[in-house]
Structure formats: structure tokens, C-alpha cells
Design a protein around this motif. Structure first.
Motif, PDB file in Angstrom:
ATOM      1  N   THR A 124       0.823  -1.206   0.000  1.00 49.15           N
ATOM      2  CA  THR A 124       0.000   0.000   0.000  1.00 49.15           C
ATOM      3  C   THR A 124       0.858   1.257   0.000  1.00 49.15           C
ATOM      4  O   THR A 124       0.610   2.193  -0.762  1.00 49.15           O
ATOM      5  N   VAL A 125       1.876   1.292   0.857  1.00 47.43           N
ATOM      6  CA  VAL A 125       2.730   2.485   0.939  1.00 47.43           C
ATOM      7  C   VAL A 125       3.439   2.733  -0.385  1.00 47.43           C
ATOM      8  O   VAL A 125       3.455   3.867  -0.907  1.00 47.43           O
ATOM      9  N   VAL A 126       4.024   1.694  -0.960  1.00 41.37           N
ATOM     10  CA  VAL A 126       4.747   1.864  -2.226  1.00 41.37           C
ATOM     11  C   VAL A 126       3.784   2.227  -3.355  1.00 41.37           C
ATOM     12  O   VAL A 126       4.074   3.101  -4.184  1.00 41.37           O
ATOM     13  N   THR A 127       2.632   1.573  -3.393  1.00 42.54           N
ATOM     14  CA  THR A 127       1.659   1.861  -4.445  1.00 42.54           C
ATOM     15  C   THR A 127       1.156   3.293  -4.364  1.00 42.54           C
ATOM     16  O   THR A 127       1.036   3.975  -5.385  1.00 42.54           O
ATOM     17  N   VAL A 128       0.861   3.756  -3.157  1.00 45.65           N
ATOM     18  CA  VAL A 128       0.391   5.135  -2.991  1.00 45.65           C
ATOM     19  C   VAL A 128       1.461   6.119  -3.449  1.00 45.65           C
ATOM     20  O   VAL A 128       1.171   7.095  -4.156  1.00 45.65           O
ATOM     21  N   ALA A 129       2.715   5.862  -3.067  1.00 48.73           N
ATOM     22  CA  ALA A 129       3.795   6.768  -3.468  1.00 48.73           C
ATOM     23  C   ALA A 129       3.957   6.801  -4.986  1.00 48.73           C
ATOM     24  O   ALA A 129       4.029   7.882  -5.598  1.00 48.73           O
ATOM     25  N   VAL A 130       3.982   5.633  -5.615  1.00 46.82           N
ATOM     26  CA  VAL A 130       4.144   5.569  -7.074  1.00 46.82           C
ATOM     27  C   VAL A 130       2.950   6.203  -7.781  1.00 46.82           C
ATOM     28  O   VAL A 130       3.115   6.992  -8.723  1.00 46.82           O
ATOM     29  N   SER A 131       1.743   5.875  -7.327  1.00 49.01           N
ATOM     30  CA  SER A 131       0.541   6.398  -7.969  1.00 49.01           C
ATOM     31  C   SER A 131       0.451   7.913  -7.868  1.00 49.01           C
ATOM     32  O   SER A 131       0.078   8.589  -8.837  1.00 49.01           O
ATOM     33  N   MET A 132       0.821   8.471  -6.710  1.00 49.15           N
ATOM     34  CA  MET A 132       0.710   9.910  -6.533  1.00 49.15           C
ATOM     35  C   MET A 132       1.757  10.661  -7.357  1.00 49.15           C
ATOM     36  O   MET A 132       1.479  11.731  -7.901  1.00 49.15           O
ATOM     37  N   VAL A 133       2.966  10.128  -7.451  1.00 48.16           N
ATOM     38  CA  VAL A 133       3.983  10.779  -8.288  1.00 48.16           C
ATOM     39  C   VAL A 133       3.521  10.809  -9.740  1.00 48.16           C
ATOM     40  O   VAL A 133       3.576  11.858 -10.413  1.00 48.16           O
TER      41      VAL A 133
END
Length: 298
Positions: A98-107
Motif C-alpha cells: 500500500t505504501v509503495v503503491t500510494v507513493a508511485v501512484s501519486m507521483v
């Protein structure tokens, strides 16, 4: 004009005022009744989940008593899960993904939304609509071709494949939200910054991100919700306990054959729902504001 008329007003006007007051009162009571019905309907499942999680297996299996009440509450189910290594692995995998996905998706979403909303290249409006339309494609139509792609790069039964897959669900809608927010920022701000010699990345970092922070928070919450609660993709791509996330790990470990460990399943559902509950409780205002702006701007 008599004192009686001044004090009480015209009888017809007074009657209309009374009628309007009565209508508003009925509308208010009707709204309260309707809301009460919906609140009861929506709270029944989590209440039943909580009651079942506090029961022992013997009490759940017993045919006596009301299934909605706990006669001998126990925290045995919660303690079992907290000390269960597989459940700890599921939880850790969900947090990491979740943390990695949120970071990648938001960038990706912030950069894409800024370029589509403010850089004004040819076809940007059409592309903006296309980005949102991709969100409307059901995941059930995508997971088969994505399975072939993930298989070609050797990430089947690898938790990191979800980091590649979940942004396909989160990025389109997050980009659409951010396009609406970035479009609402006055163009004079970025034009003045360009005149002063600022680059587009500096404009994005120093002007748009601070101004559009409610929209960014709303998009982040949406990306978190998608990543934390997705079920189809991990079910299709993961099959060993050490690689599973919560959504599939719960049913794979706590349902064995035709034996359903209902107390532990309900306790696991409650523990899995804690992060979304906490996030929505503190950031709900930002989420609503961001969705509203994303729907009405741009």
C-alpha cells in the motif's frame, strides 16, 4: 392600519407561514427517519462482525441465544491473530504494498495531471478524458492480459507484482481528481512564475502542490483504499502464504475446506479495517473537498 393587523399580520399570510412550517417539520422528520433506517442498515454488518469476533467457537456453534449478542465475550480470536505468524506476514505485506503503491501512484498522477491541466499541449483535453475513461474499464477485463505481462517478467506469486498492478486502478482516477484541482488554480500564478524564470517543476513544487493539497490528500486516500482493499488481483497472482496480503490471506488461512473459523475471520476483518477507519476519520473533510473539486472543476 390597525394594531391587530400590524401585530399579527394578514390571516392568509399567517396561514401560509404555518403551512410552510408544518411542511418543513414533516420534511425534517422524514429525513431523520430515512437516515435512521440507512444508518441501521449500514451498521448492522460491522456490529454483527464485532459481536461474532468476541465469541468463542463453542458459543458461535451453539444453537441457543441470539446471534446478535455476546454472552461470554473473549479476546481469544484477536490474540490468536496478533500472535499468528502468517497473519503478521499478511499485514506487513499489505502495508508495504500500500505504501509503495500510494507513493508511485501519486507521483505519476501529480505529474500527469499538471502536464494535462496546465502545459496546454495539443490533444491534452482529449487525453484527459481518455485517462478518466480508462478508470471505467472493470478490473475483471484487465487481469487476464496483465497476468500474461506479469508472467513474462517473472513476478507471478511475488508480492511486488501488486506494486505494478495496483497503479493501473489508482492512477486514472487520481489523475482526474488532480486535473480538476490544478485547473482551478489561477493561471496568473504560473504565468508570473514563468516570467520570473521558474521551471515547470519549480512551479509544480512551489505553487501547485501547496495550493492543491486537499486534492492531493483526496487522491492519496483513494489510492490507499484501492491498494488496501483490492481482492481480485492478489487472488489471481498470489498463492503462497508468505506472499499474500490481508484480503486473500484471511480467507486462505482461516477457511480450511468446509470449516469456517468465523470468530477469527471476523476478528481479522476488524483488524484489517482499522487503518482505513483511522484515515477516513481524520481526513474525511479533505477527501470530500477533493472529490468535489475534482468533479466540478476542469
Amino acid at each position: 392600519m390597525s394594531a391587530t393587523t400590524l401585530a399579527g399580520g394578514h390571516p392568509a399570510a399567517k396561514a401560509r407561514k404555518t403551512s410552510l412550517h408544518r411542511q418543513r417539520l414533516w420534511a425534517l422528520w422524514g429525513s431523520y427517519i430515512a437516515l435512521s433506517v440507512f444508518v441501521i442498515m449500514f451498521l448492522m454488518p460491522p456490529f454483527y462482525t464485532l459481536m461474532t469476533s468476541l465469541k468463542s467457537s463453542a458459543e458461535i456453534s451453539a444453537q441457543t441465544g441470539s446471534p446478535w449478542l455476546v454472552h461470554h465475550p473473549t479476546l481469544e480470536n484477536f490474540w490468536y491473530l496478533i500472535t499468528y505468524p502468517n497473519f503478521q506476514t499478511f499485514y506487513l505485506n499489505s502495508v508495504i504494498v500500500t505504501v509503495v503503491t500510494v507513493a508511485v501512484s501519486m507521483v505519476i498522477s501529480v505529474l500527469a495531471a499538471f502536464s494535462l491541466a496546465r502545459m496546454g499541449f495539443w490533444g491534452s483535453q482529449t487525453l484527459s478524458t481518455g485517462v478518466f475513461l480508462t478508470y471505467l474499464i472493470p478490473p475483471s477485463l484487465l487481469f487476464i492480459p496483465l497476468f500474461q505481462i506479469v508472467g513474462m517478467i517473472g513476478l507471478i506469486n511475488n508480492v511486488w507484482c501488486l506494486v505494478l498492478l495496483y497503479p493501473t486502478l489508482a492512477v486514472p482516477f487520481c489523475t482526474w481528481i488532480m486535473i480538476g484541482y490544478f485547473s482551478s488554480v489561477p493561471k496568473e500564478l504560473d504565468e508570473a512564475a514563468l516570467i520570473d524564470g521558474a521551471s515547470y517543476l519549480q512551479i509544480l513544487w512551489k505553487i501547485f502542490i501547496p495550493v492543491a493539497m486537499p486534492g492531493i490528500i483526496a487522491a492519496t486516500i483513494f489510492a490507499f483504499t484501492v491498494s488496501w482493499g483490492a481482492f481480485l488481483y492478489p487472488l489471481a497472482y498470489l498463492y503462497t502464504s508468505k506472499e499474500m496480503v490481508l484480503t486473500v490471506g484471511i480467507i486462505s488461512d482461516l477457511i480450511r475446506g468446509d470449516v469456517f473459523q468465523w470468530g477469527k475471520i471476523m476478528a481479522a476483518c476488524l483488524l484489517a479495517s482499522l487503518p482505513p477507519i483511522v484515515i477516513y476519520a481524520f481526513l474525511m473533510d479533505y477527501y470530500v473537498a477533493g472529490l468535489t473539486a475534482g468533479a466540478t472543476k476542469g
